[in-house]
Design a protein around this motif. Structure first.
Motif, PDB file in Angstrom:
ATOM      1  N   PHE A 193     111.653  63.236   6.374  1.00  0.00           N
ATOM      2  CA  PHE A 193     110.048  63.055   6.758  1.00  0.00           C
ATOM      3  C   PHE A 193     109.144  63.468   5.758  1.00  0.00           C
ATOM      4  CE2 PHE A 193     106.492  65.087   9.534  1.00  0.00           C
ATOM      5  CZ  PHE A 193     105.967  63.894   9.970  1.00  0.00           C
ATOM      6  N   ASN A 194     109.437  64.719   5.203  1.00  0.00           N
ATOM      7  CA  ASN A 194     108.496  65.536   4.454  1.00  0.00           C
ATOM      8  C   ASN A 194     108.309  64.470   2.921  1.00  0.00           C
ATOM      9  OD1 ASN A 194     106.665  67.387   3.489  1.00  0.00           O
ATOM     10  ND2 ASN A 194     108.074  69.026   3.333  1.00  0.00           N
ATOM     11  N   ARG A 195     109.573  64.412   2.682  1.00  0.00           N
ATOM     12  CA  ARG A 195     109.754  63.608   1.176  1.00  0.00           C
ATOM     13  C   ARG A 195     109.364  62.420   1.273  1.00  0.00           C
ATOM     14  NH1 ARG A 195     114.674  66.759  -1.200  1.00  0.00           N
ATOM     15  NH2 ARG A 195     115.873  64.792  -1.534  1.00  0.00           N
ATOM     16  N   ASN A 196     109.531  61.608   2.630  1.00  0.00           N
ATOM     17  CA  ASN A 196     108.893  60.155   2.498  1.00  0.00           C
ATOM     18  C   ASN A 196     107.475  60.056   2.103  1.00  0.00           C
ATOM     19  OD1 ASN A 196     108.801  57.526   3.871  1.00  0.00           O
ATOM     20  ND2 ASN A 196     107.362  58.235   5.004  1.00  0.00           N
ATOM     21  N   HIS A 213     112.465  70.240   0.481  1.00  0.00           N
ATOM     22  CA  HIS A 213     111.547  70.639   1.683  1.00  0.00           C
ATOM     23  C   HIS A 213     111.806  72.061   2.219  1.00  0.00           C
ATOM     24  CE1 HIS A 213     110.341  70.485   6.047  1.00  0.00           C
ATOM     25  NE2 HIS A 213     111.610  71.054   6.451  1.00  0.00           N
ATOM     26  N   GLU A 214     110.514  72.746   2.351  1.00  0.00           N
ATOM     27  CA  GLU A 214     110.676  73.984   3.192  1.00  0.00           C
ATOM     28  C   GLU A 214     109.830  74.195   4.233  1.00  0.00           C
ATOM     29  OE1 GLU A 214     109.786  77.379   0.181  1.00  0.00           O
ATOM     30  OE2 GLU A 214     109.236  78.518   1.837  1.00  0.00           O
ATOM     31  N   ALA A 215     110.245  74.835   5.338  1.00  0.00           N
ATOM     32  CA  ALA A 215     109.486  75.050   6.535  1.00  0.00           C
ATOM     33  C   ALA A 215     109.129  76.537   6.496  1.00  0.00           C
ATOM     34  CB  ALA A 215     110.129  74.584   7.884  1.00  0.00           C
ATOM     35  N   ARG A 216     107.827  77.129   6.686  1.00  0.00           N
ATOM     36  CA  ARG A 216     107.661  78.456   6.379  1.00  0.00           C
ATOM     37  C   ARG A 216     106.757  78.650   7.556  1.00  0.00           C
ATOM     38  NH1 ARG A 216     104.316  78.876   0.651  1.00  0.00           N
ATOM     39  NH2 ARG A 216     106.091  78.511  -0.425  1.00  0.00           N
ATOM     40  N   TRP A 217     107.101  80.104   8.015  1.00  0.00           N
ATOM     41  CA  TRP A 217     106.303  80.645   9.190  1.00  0.00           C
ATOM     42  C   TRP A 217     104.994  81.565   8.468  1.00  0.00           C
ATOM     43  CZ3 TRP A 217     104.314  80.390  13.583  1.00  0.00           C
ATOM     44  CH2 TRP A 217     103.828  81.354  14.338  1.00  0.00           C
ATOM     45  N   ASN A 218     103.754  81.038   8.573  1.00  0.00           N
ATOM     46  CA  ASN A 218     102.797  81.910   8.284  1.00  0.00           C
ATOM     47  C   ASN A 218     102.182  82.810   9.392  1.00  0.00           C
ATOM     48  OD1 ASN A 218      99.877  82.822   7.739  1.00  0.00           O
ATOM     49  ND2 ASN A 218      99.752  81.124   6.168  1.00  0.00           N
ATOM     50  N   ASP A 219     102.506  83.956   9.447  1.00  0.00           N
ATOM     51  CA  ASP A 219     102.176  84.987  10.460  1.00  0.00           C
ATOM     52  C   ASP A 219     100.773  85.331  10.613  1.00  0.00           C
ATOM     53  OD1 ASP A 219     103.656  86.532  12.705  1.00  0.00           O
ATOM     54  OD2 ASP A 219     102.754  88.232  11.646  1.00  0.00           O
ATOM     55  N   GLU A 220     100.085  85.273   9.358  1.00  0.00           N
ATOM     56  CA  GLU A 220      98.831  85.524   9.769  1.00  0.00           C
ATOM     57  C   GLU A 220      97.932  84.530  10.469  1.00  0.00           C
ATOM     58  OE1 GLU A 220      97.891  88.532   8.597  1.00  0.00           O
ATOM     59  OE2 GLU A 220      95.732  88.187   8.867  1.00  0.00           O
ATOM     60  N   TYR A 221      98.160  83.327  10.484  1.00  0.00           N
ATOM     61  CA  TYR A 221      97.554  82.190  10.655  1.00  0.00           C
ATOM     62  C   TYR A 221      98.464  81.515  11.830  1.00  0.00           C
ATOM     63  CZ  TYR A 221      94.149  82.212   7.188  1.00  0.00           C
ATOM     64  OH  TYR A 221      92.958  82.657   6.477  1.00  0.00           O
ATOM     65  N   ALA A 222      99.593  82.313  12.383  1.00  0.00           N
ATOM     66  CA  ALA A 222     100.517  81.817  13.305  1.00  0.00           C
ATOM     67  C   ALA A 222     100.816  80.221  13.070  1.00  0.00           C
ATOM     68  CB  ALA A 222      99.804  81.907  14.887  1.00  0.00           C
ATOM     69  N   ARG A 223     101.335  79.965  12.109  1.00  0.00           N
ATOM     70  CA  ARG A 223     101.530  78.530  11.970  1.00  0.00           C
ATOM     71  C   ARG A 223     102.857  78.202  11.241  1.00  0.00           C
ATOM     72  NH1 ARG A 223      96.363  77.314   8.184  1.00  0.00           N
ATOM     73  NH2 ARG A 223      97.339  77.651   6.062  1.00  0.00           N
ATOM     74  N   ILE A 224     103.558  77.217  11.478  1.00  0.00           N
ATOM     75  CA  ILE A 224     104.564  76.759  10.512  1.00  0.00           C
ATOM     76  C   ILE A 224     103.917  75.711   9.536  1.00  0.00           C
ATOM     77  CG2 ILE A 224     106.384  75.158  10.337  1.00  0.00           C
ATOM     78  CD1 ILE A 224     107.502  77.467  11.448  1.00  0.00           C
ATOM     79  N   GLU A 225     104.437  76.206   8.199  1.00  0.00           N
ATOM     80  CA  GLU A 225     103.689  75.195   7.023  1.00  0.00           C
ATOM     81  C   GLU A 225     104.906  74.348   6.429  1.00  0.00           C
ATOM     82  OE1 GLU A 225     100.457  78.528   5.843  1.00  0.00           O
ATOM     83  OE2 GLU A 225     101.935  77.815   4.168  1.00  0.00           O
ATOM     84  N   MET A 226     104.713  73.250   6.471  1.00  0.00           N
ATOM     85  CA  MET A 226     105.780  72.435   5.617  1.00  0.00           C
ATOM     86  C   MET A 226     105.169  72.218   4.204  1.00  0.00           C
ATOM     87  SD  MET A 226     107.353  69.299   7.645  1.00  0.00           S
ATOM     88  CE  MET A 226     106.104  68.028   7.190  1.00  0.00           C
ATOM     89  N   HIS A 227     106.194  72.780   3.221  1.00  0.00           N
ATOM     90  CA  HIS A 227     105.842  72.494   1.852  1.00  0.00           C
ATOM     91  C   HIS A 227     106.881  71.701   1.056  1.00  0.00           C
ATOM     92  CE1 HIS A 227     102.663  75.854   1.241  1.00  0.00           C
ATOM     93  NE2 HIS A 227     103.264  76.199   2.482  1.00  0.00           N
ATOM     94  N   LEU A 228     106.656  71.072  -0.060  1.00  0.00           N
ATOM     95  CA  LEU A 228     107.469  70.686  -0.796  1.00  0.00           C
ATOM     96  C   LEU A 228     107.574  71.436  -2.317  1.00  0.00           C
ATOM     97  CD1 LEU A 228     106.530  66.803  -0.249  1.00  0.00           C
ATOM     98  CD2 LEU A 228     108.797  67.719   0.163  1.00  0.00           C
ATOM     99  N   VAL A 229     108.854  71.875  -2.394  1.00  0.00           N
ATOM    100  CA  VAL A 229     108.918  72.879  -3.461  1.00  0.00           C
ATOM    101  C   VAL A 229     109.537  72.236  -4.908  1.00  0.00           C
ATOM    102  CG1 VAL A 229     109.781  75.335  -4.188  1.00  0.00           C
ATOM    103  CG2 VAL A 229     109.579  74.399  -1.654  1.00  0.00           C
ATOM    104  N   GLU A 246     101.710  70.137   5.448  1.00  0.00           N
ATOM    105  CA  GLU A 246     101.547  70.116   7.140  1.00  0.00           C
ATOM    106  C   GLU A 246     101.412  71.515   7.605  1.00  0.00           C
ATOM    107  OE1 GLU A 246     102.777  67.128  10.770  1.00  0.00           O
ATOM    108  OE2 GLU A 246     104.193  68.587  10.149  1.00  0.00           O
ATOM    109  N   ASN A 247     100.526  71.856   8.675  1.00  0.00           N
ATOM    110  CA  ASN A 247     100.264  72.876   9.368  1.00  0.00           C
ATOM    111  C   ASN A 247     100.802  72.598  10.906  1.00  0.00           C
ATOM    112  OD1 ASN A 247      99.677  74.653   7.593  1.00  0.00           O
ATOM    113  ND2 ASN A 247      97.284  73.920   7.546  1.00  0.00           N
ATOM    114  N   SER A 248     101.465  73.515  11.450  1.00  0.00           N
ATOM    115  CA  SER A 248     101.665  73.156  13.049  1.00  0.00           C
ATOM    116  C   SER A 248     101.617  74.637  13.462  1.00  0.00           C
ATOM    117  CB  SER A 248     103.134  72.835  13.176  1.00  0.00           C
ATOM    118  OG  SER A 248     103.422  72.076  14.539  1.00  0.00           O
ATOM    119  N   HIS A 249     100.394  74.828  14.027  1.00  0.00           N
ATOM    120  CA  HIS A 249      99.846  75.930  14.569  1.00  0.00           C
ATOM    121  C   HIS A 249     100.346  76.215  15.933  1.00  0.00           C
ATOM    122  CE1 HIS A 249      96.581  75.298  11.614  1.00  0.00           C
ATOM    123  NE2 HIS A 249      96.673  76.669  11.642  1.00  0.00           N
ATOM    124  N   LYS A 250     100.618  77.497  16.154  1.00  0.00           N
ATOM    125  CA  LYS A 250     101.448  77.962  17.559  1.00  0.00           C
ATOM    126  C   LYS A 250     100.664  79.028  18.342  1.00  0.00           C
ATOM    127  CE  LYS A 250     104.708  75.404  15.846  1.00  0.00           C
ATOM    128  NZ  LYS A 250     104.855  74.191  16.399  1.00  0.00           N
TER     129      LYS A 250
END
Ligand code: AVJ
Length: 328
Positions: free
Chosen positions: A218-221, A241-257, A282-286
């Motif tokens: 999905f990310n590489r598409n 593809h990398e999914a990272r938790w950003n704790d400061e902003y309470a969100r999952i970030e999708m990156h392409l590394v 992408e950001n996906s806030h929780k």
């Protein structure tokens, strides 16, 4: 293109290139932290891949939200009442929308979407299931205030915004959207909104980096879309593809590394990436109870009730348009 109103929702240049897509990609790849806005993930292939994501075992939000809709129909009905015009922000899913509509006996259903094709398909499917319900699809960018059809002007409204799509926006954009929803829906409106919850980091990361690699695809598409639509030569296989938790902003970030140092061009412009550098896609806030309340209040909505799934992973919230007032 809405022929009747002469309103173009997508602008194409003489080569058939989506000018907004090109502008976003060229600007985003020129930033220190490279980024492409998440909305461009959803071309036809991307939308299909997202549907596939909802079926992988690690991606819980769709199942959790559906569980809440199934379990609490009576509660929604009691709080929301019958006879409302349901305005769905996004053109509706084959599963969630019917669950809501059967629970609350609405007077009309108005799906809003920027893509006319998805919109008409969803509206047709819905009409098949609810032959007596008036359905008025509106092709529109719901990030702005939308003019609803005359037939529903006088009805009380219920906004429906499932899927935690609000979580894809940074707080400022989310508040802008909540406020424009309030304008679109008018006085006395209610909102039923899904918001995903903060939980164990491993569970969150797994939901956005499934074993089968569907989210990675999905990310590489997005890169494939850039190459195809914007004459790019990004070496897609060399970005992971990398999914990272950003704790400061309470969100999952999708990156392409970038796996190695890269150089590529898009629409005639050359870009470089050092090994390890990323494109943020992408950001996906929780949320938790307090942060979801705060966000809704900032957007002019007063939370009234909140339901979770059995495993407490996801929340559905009913909020009411809050009249502006100056005193506490
Ligand atoms: C449908 C946009 C809410 O953020 O969970 C799923 C999109 N991205 N896996 C989400 C998504 C990667 C999804 N939304």
């Amino acid at each position: 293109m809405n022929a009747e109103k002469g309103l173009a929702l997508v602008n194409l240049d003489e080569d058939g290139v989506d000018t907004a897509f090109r502008a976003d990609v060229l600007a985003g790849l020129s930033e220190a932290q490279k980024a492409i806005p998440a909305r461009w993930l959803y071309d036809d292939a991307g939308s299909q891949l997202f549907e596939d994501i909802t079926q992988v075992p690690e991606y819980y939000p769709t199942r959790a939200e559906t569980e809440i809709l199934k379990a609490h129909g009576q509660d929604f009905a009691a709080l929301i009442g019958t006879g409302r015009a349901v305005v769905e922000f996004g053109s509706g899913s084959s599963v969630k929308t019917p669950l809501l509509l059967s629970a609350i006996a609405p007077a009309a259903y108005i799906p809003l979407d920027i893509s006319g094709d998805f919109l008409r398909a969803a509206a047709d499917e819905l009409s098949g299931k609810f032959p007596d319900l008036p359905v008025y699809p509106v092709e529109a960018d719901f990030m702005r205030q939308v003019e609803l059809p005359d037939e529903v002007q006088a009805l009380p409204k219920l906004g429906f915004f499932p899927g935690s799509t609000i979580g894809n926006m940074v707080a400022r954009t989310a508040v802008d959207l909540l406020r424009s929803m309030r304008e679109t829906l008018g006085e006395g409106a209610k909102l039923l909104i899904g918001m995903d919850l903060i939980k164990q980091e491993e569970v969150l990361v797994a939901a956005y980096d499934d074993k089968a690699g569907v989210t990675a695809e999905f990310n590489r598409n997005l890169l494939r879309r850039v190459n195809r639509e914007l004459s790019g030569d990004i070496p897609v296989e060399q970005l992971v593809h990398e999914a990272r938790w950003n704790d400061e902003y309470a969100r999952i970030e999708m990156h392409l590394v970038a796996e190695v140092d890269l150089q590529f061009s898009v629409g005639g412009t050359t870009f470089r990436m050092a090994a390890g550098e990323t494109i943020h896609t992408e950001n996906s806030h929780k949320f938790n109870r307090r942060t979801s309340n705060m966000l809704l209040l900032a957007g002019g909505w007063e939370p009234q009730a909140r339901w979770l799934d059995g495993a407490q992973r996801f929340s559905l919230i009913v909020a009411e348009a809050k009249p502006p007032r100056s005193a506490p």
